[in-house]
Scaffold this motif. Structure first.
Motif, PDB file in Angstrom:
ATOM      1  N   UNK A  60       0.816  -1.225   0.000  1.00 56.82           N
ATOM      2  CA  UNK A  60       0.000   0.000   0.000  1.00 56.82           C
ATOM      3  C   UNK A  60       0.847   1.270   0.000  1.00 56.82           C
ATOM      4  N   UNK A  61       1.717   1.403   0.959  1.00 55.81           N
ATOM      5  CA  UNK A  61       2.610   2.548   1.095  1.00 55.81           C
ATOM      6  C   UNK A  61       1.863   3.879   1.024  1.00 55.81           C
ATOM      7  N   UNK A  62       0.769   3.961   1.786  1.00 54.44           N
ATOM      8  CA  UNK A  62       0.013   5.208   1.887  1.00 54.44           C
ATOM      9  C   UNK A  62      -0.973   5.443   0.768  1.00 54.44           C
ATOM     10  N   UNK A  63      -1.078   4.525  -0.182  1.00 48.08           N
ATOM     11  CA  UNK A  63      -1.912   4.732  -1.355  1.00 48.08           C
ATOM     12  C   UNK A  63      -3.406   4.804  -1.016  1.00 48.08           C
ATOM     13  N   UNK A  64      -3.868   3.939  -0.125  1.00 49.51           N
ATOM     14  CA  UNK A  64      -5.291   3.933   0.227  1.00 49.51           C
ATOM     15  C   UNK A  64      -5.706   5.232   0.898  1.00 49.51           C
ATOM     16  N   UNK A  65      -4.874   5.716   1.792  1.00 50.55           N
ATOM     17  CA  UNK A  65      -5.168   6.997   2.438  1.00 50.55           C
ATOM     18  C   UNK A  65      -5.198   8.138   1.442  1.00 50.55           C
ATOM     19  N   UNK A  66      -4.290   8.111   0.484  1.00 52.79           N
ATOM     20  CA  UNK A  66      -4.250   9.140  -0.553  1.00 52.79           C
ATOM     21  C   UNK A  66      -5.520   9.108  -1.397  1.00 52.79           C
ATOM     22  N   UNK A  67      -5.999   7.905  -1.719  1.00 51.32           N
ATOM     23  CA  UNK A  67      -7.206   7.796  -2.544  1.00 51.32           C
ATOM     24  C   UNK A  67      -8.424   8.360  -1.821  1.00 51.32           C
ATOM     25  N   UNK A  68      -8.573   8.034  -0.551  1.00 48.35           N
ATOM     26  CA  UNK A  68      -9.709   8.550   0.206  1.00 48.35           C
ATOM     27  C   UNK A  68      -9.671  10.068   0.264  1.00 48.35           C
ATOM     28  N   UNK A  69      -8.486  10.608   0.474  1.00 49.04           N
ATOM     29  CA  UNK A  69      -8.319  12.061   0.511  1.00 49.04           C
ATOM     30  C   UNK A  69      -8.682  12.684  -0.833  1.00 49.04           C
ATOM     31  N   UNK A  70      -8.219  12.100  -1.926  1.00 49.34           N
ATOM     32  CA  UNK A  70      -8.462  12.657  -3.253  1.00 49.34           C
ATOM     33  C   UNK A  70      -9.939  12.610  -3.624  1.00 49.34           C
ATOM     34  N   UNK A  71     -10.616  11.518  -3.310  1.00 54.12           N
ATOM     35  CA  UNK A  71     -12.042  11.407  -3.624  1.00 54.12           C
ATOM     36  C   UNK A  71     -12.851  12.405  -2.813  1.00 54.12           C
ATOM     37  N   UNK A  84      -6.025   4.518  -8.648  1.00 59.30           N
ATOM     38  CA  UNK A  84      -5.820   3.762  -7.418  1.00 59.30           C
ATOM     39  C   UNK A  84      -5.712   2.258  -7.684  1.00 59.30           C
ATOM     40  N   UNK A  85      -6.621   1.730  -8.502  1.00 56.87           N
ATOM     41  CA  UNK A  85      -6.616   0.296  -8.793  1.00 56.87           C
ATOM     42  C   UNK A  85      -5.311  -0.099  -9.493  1.00 56.87           C
ATOM     43  N   UNK A  86      -4.896   0.673 -10.473  1.00 58.07           N
ATOM     44  CA  UNK A  86      -3.664   0.380 -11.206  1.00 58.07           C
ATOM     45  C   UNK A  86      -2.450   0.371 -10.284  1.00 58.07           C
ATOM     46  N   UNK A 216      -6.255   5.136 -16.182  1.00 57.73           N
ATOM     47  CA  UNK A 216      -5.377   5.964 -15.328  1.00 57.73           C
ATOM     48  C   UNK A 216      -4.751   7.114 -16.103  1.00 57.73           C
ATOM     49  N   UNK A 217      -4.604   8.224 -15.424  1.00 58.33           N
ATOM     50  CA  UNK A 217      -3.993   9.415 -15.992  1.00 58.33           C
ATOM     51  C   UNK A 217      -2.615   9.605 -15.375  1.00 58.33           C
ATOM     52  N   UNK A 218      -1.580   9.806 -16.213  1.00 53.32           N
ATOM     53  CA  UNK A 218      -0.212   9.902 -15.708  1.00 53.32           C
ATOM     54  C   UNK A 218      -0.047  11.059 -14.728  1.00 53.32           C
ATOM     55  N   UNK A 219      -0.657  12.200 -15.034  1.00 49.56           N
ATOM     56  CA  UNK A 219      -0.553  13.350 -14.136  1.00 49.56           C
ATOM     57  C   UNK A 219      -1.145  13.059 -12.771  1.00 49.56           C
ATOM     58  N   UNK A 220      -2.268  12.334 -12.769  1.00 53.23           N
ATOM     59  CA  UNK A 220      -2.913  11.979 -11.509  1.00 53.23           C
ATOM     60  C   UNK A 220      -2.093  10.944 -10.745  1.00 53.23           C
ATOM     61  N   UNK A 221      -1.450  10.039 -11.495  1.00 54.16           N
ATOM     62  CA  UNK A 221      -0.572   9.061 -10.844  1.00 54.16           C
ATOM     63  C   UNK A 221       0.543   9.781 -10.085  1.00 54.16           C
ATOM     64  N   UNK A 223       0.392  12.814  -8.832  1.00 53.39           N
ATOM     65  CA  UNK A 223      -0.209  13.433  -7.646  1.00 53.39           C
ATOM     66  C   UNK A 223      -0.349  12.414  -6.515  1.00 53.39           C
ATOM     67  N   UNK A 224      -0.822  11.222  -6.870  1.00 57.87           N
ATOM     68  CA  UNK A 224      -0.990  10.176  -5.859  1.00 57.87           C
ATOM     69  C   UNK A 224       0.351   9.801  -5.240  1.00 57.87           C
ATOM     70  N   UNK A 225       1.371   9.704  -6.071  1.00 60.84           N
ATOM     71  CA  UNK A 225       2.691   9.347  -5.563  1.00 60.84           C
ATOM     72  C   UNK A 225       3.208  10.396  -4.584  1.00 60.84           C
ATOM     73  N   UNK A 226       3.082  11.659  -4.954  1.00 58.96           N
ATOM     74  CA  UNK A 226       3.591  12.737  -4.106  1.00 58.96           C
ATOM     75  C   UNK A 226       2.847  12.807  -2.770  1.00 58.96           C
ATOM     76  N   UNK A 227       1.537  12.573  -2.820  1.00 57.81           N
ATOM     77  CA  UNK A 227       0.758  12.654  -1.581  1.00 57.81           C
ATOM     78  C   UNK A 227       0.926  11.405  -0.723  1.00 57.81           C
ATOM     79  N   UNK A 228       1.029  10.245  -1.379  1.00 56.32           N
ATOM     80  CA  UNK A 228       1.058   8.994  -0.617  1.00 56.32           C
ATOM     81  C   UNK A 228       2.431   8.678  -0.035  1.00 56.32           C
ATOM     82  N   UNK A 229       3.489   9.273  -0.591  1.00 60.35           N
ATOM     83  CA  UNK A 229       4.834   8.959  -0.108  1.00 60.35           C
ATOM     84  C   UNK A 229       5.006   9.230   1.385  1.00 60.35           C
TER      85      UNK A 229
END
Length: 504
Positions: A60-71, A84-86, A216-221, A223-229
């Motif tokens: 996970x590495x913070x990905x689930x938390x990032x998705x909830x925040x983004x939605x 998120x799924x990808x 999936x959108x590369x730009x959004x990916x 964003x998810x990486x930067x927030x979830x890290x």
């Protein structure tokens, strides 16, 4: 899709019901395991989950938390779900590869060996278990992001039911086949874990069938990486806190010591999951209100969450602290020497649950790095203390050799450092430190604990399970009576809470 942030009490009540269900069934399972087999089989399961669990952060590495925040922030939820799924699938595959590669390197290159063949088999099965748990988390997080609390939790009932019934069945099977090594039953336990997550995935897949996913959108990916890290790095803290102690006990001692310690952890799991129950609903609500700039609403939600957590949990913690030997004796007399471990972990569990709304609040405010700073201190201290307190010596240097007591002490002290840092960060952010009403809860708990301890030692010693249940009911009654006199709880509030539990 509209995110529902209403009726938090009712939703939390449902999750609490699940926790009670899981805890009761878990205690029954632990009773069968400890009474009929002892710590050997349980130790195989505990050691395997401890070693693999350290690597589970990779799923996970913070990905689930990032998705909830983004939605919760609005926008194209379907595209965000696709991202998120990808990413989640990629993380799960990385975990799978890294786990097998590390085991190969450790056993074939570095010369490490599993304590026995049973532990090796169990470890490989648990790797697959965590992989499937990552798949289940995809569905669960999607539902959670939309505040579909009931649909996200119901599959957990199936998982826990299948898991614990399998463990009970395997234990009873051994009673009639005692020629089979106890350690092999521990391997069967891991198969039960694997089967249970299959059941969870089947049920979850039905609930998310209506949800649409976009490419999936590369730009959004990015964003998810930067927030979830930062979230992921902080998640390392929780993983270290959850698994390092068991891994070190296995490395420096043996799986039987792990079995006893893992048994104590199982006993306090109901308290620990209470924090998850609250955050399951609280985090999306906090994120939503922060996105609407409703800072006072966030403050109110956080303080109320802390108050209710303390109100519910403290009598359980206090009672467990006073009656630790008697409670452990219900499962197995061999666990009674671990009473100090139980008491230490009870204090840790209380700090953990009342701090959960504050760590959640920092993330929902878009400040995950603040949690990370506290986490680095906490994780470092945890590793150092475990290394000092658990083994008898390292590289010829004599150490404490406290075994499970050392593991529990390291857990408490390291978490306390993170607790204080997070509280300070929240104070700087929203200018509040804690809910002062908790002071009344602590005083009431102290008074009742002293009275019950004196009565148990000098008047009547509670031993049988129905006597202990009666003692707990008396404990709670006195606890609530003191708080009623102190104007902290009212009959109307108790009725309101009871109604919410009945309506979920």
């Amino acid at each position: 899709m509209k995110v529902d942030t209403g009726n938090l009490t009712r939703k939390t009540a449902f999750i609490m019901f699940y926790n009670v269900f899981g805890a009761v069934l878990g205690y029954v399972t632990l009773f069968f395991v400890m009474r009929l087999i002892g710590t050997a089989a349980w130790g195989i399961l505990g050691a395997a989950t401890g070693m693999v669990g350290i690597l589970s952060i990779l799923t996970d590495f913070g990905l689930s938390g990032a998705h909830i925040k983004k939605v919760s922030e609005g926008g194209d939820a379907e595209k965000k779900t696709g991202v998120y799924v990808f990413m989640k699938l990629m993380y799960a595959l990385i975990f799978l590869c890294v786990s097998f590669v590390l085991i190969f390197l450790a056993t074939n290159i570095l010369g490490f060996r599993f304590e026995n063949t049973y532990l090796a088999i169990a470890t490989y099965i648990i790797i697959l278990y965590y992989f499937l748990m990552a798949i289940a988390a995809i569905f669960k997080t999607i539902l959670r992001a939309y505040m579909e609390t009931t649909k996200a939790i119901i599959p957990d009932f199936y998982r826990v039911l299948v898991q614990d019934l399998f463990l009970i069945g395997a234990t009873l099977w051994w009673v009639y086949h005692k020629d089979v090594p106890k350690e092999w039953i521990g391997v069967l336990y891991t198969y039960g874990y694997l089967l249970s997550v299959f059941a969870q995935i089947v049920v979850l897949s039905r609930y998310v069938s209506y949800i649409r996913v976009k490419k999936p959108d590369f730009g959004l990916i990015k964003e998810y990486l930067l927030f979830s890290l930062p979230l992921g790095l902080f998640g390392v803290v929780g993983t270290i806190q959850a698994y390092t102690d068991r891994a070190m006990l296995q490395f420096f001692w043996n799986y039987r010591e792990v079995g006893a310690y893992f048994g104590i952890q199982k006993i306090i799991v109901a308290i620990m999951t209470f924090a998850m129950a609250v955050n399951f609903v609280l985090y999306p609500a906090q994120s939503h209100n922060f996105s609407q700039m409703k800072r006072e609403r966030v403050k109110h939600i956080t303080l109320q969450a802390e108050r209710y957590i303390s109100l519910f949990i403290l009598p359980v913690v206090g009672f467990g602290f006073v009656f630790a030997p008697e409670l452990l004796n219900l499962w197995n007399a061999q666990l009674v020497p671990y009473s100090t471990v139980l008491r230490i972990l009870l204090v840790y569990s209380f700090l953990y649950v009342i701090n959960s709304p504050y760590s959640s609040q920092l993330v929902s405010a878009g400040k995950p790095k603040e949690n990370l700073k506290a986490g680095v201190v906490q994780a470092t201290l945890n590793i150092v203390l475990n290394g000092i307190l658990i083994p008898t010596s390292i590289f010829g240097i004599t150490l404490f050799g406290l075994k499970s007591v050392g593991a529990a002490t390291a857990t408490l002290l390291s978490y306390l450092s993170g607790f204080l840092i997070i509280r300070y960060k929240v104070y700087k952010n929203l200018s509040f430190l804690y809910n002062p009403k908790i002071t009344k809860h602590l005083i009431s708990t102290l008074i009742v604990s002293v009275l019950m301890y004196i009565f148990n030692v000098n008047v009547f010693h509670f031993v049988r399970f129905y006597e202990i249940i009666g003692a707990f009911l008396v404990y709670v009654a006195i606890y609530l009576s003191i708080l009623w006199v102190a104007n902290e709880v009212s009959i109307e509030e108790v009725k309101k809470i009871a109604n919410n539990f009945m309506k979920f």
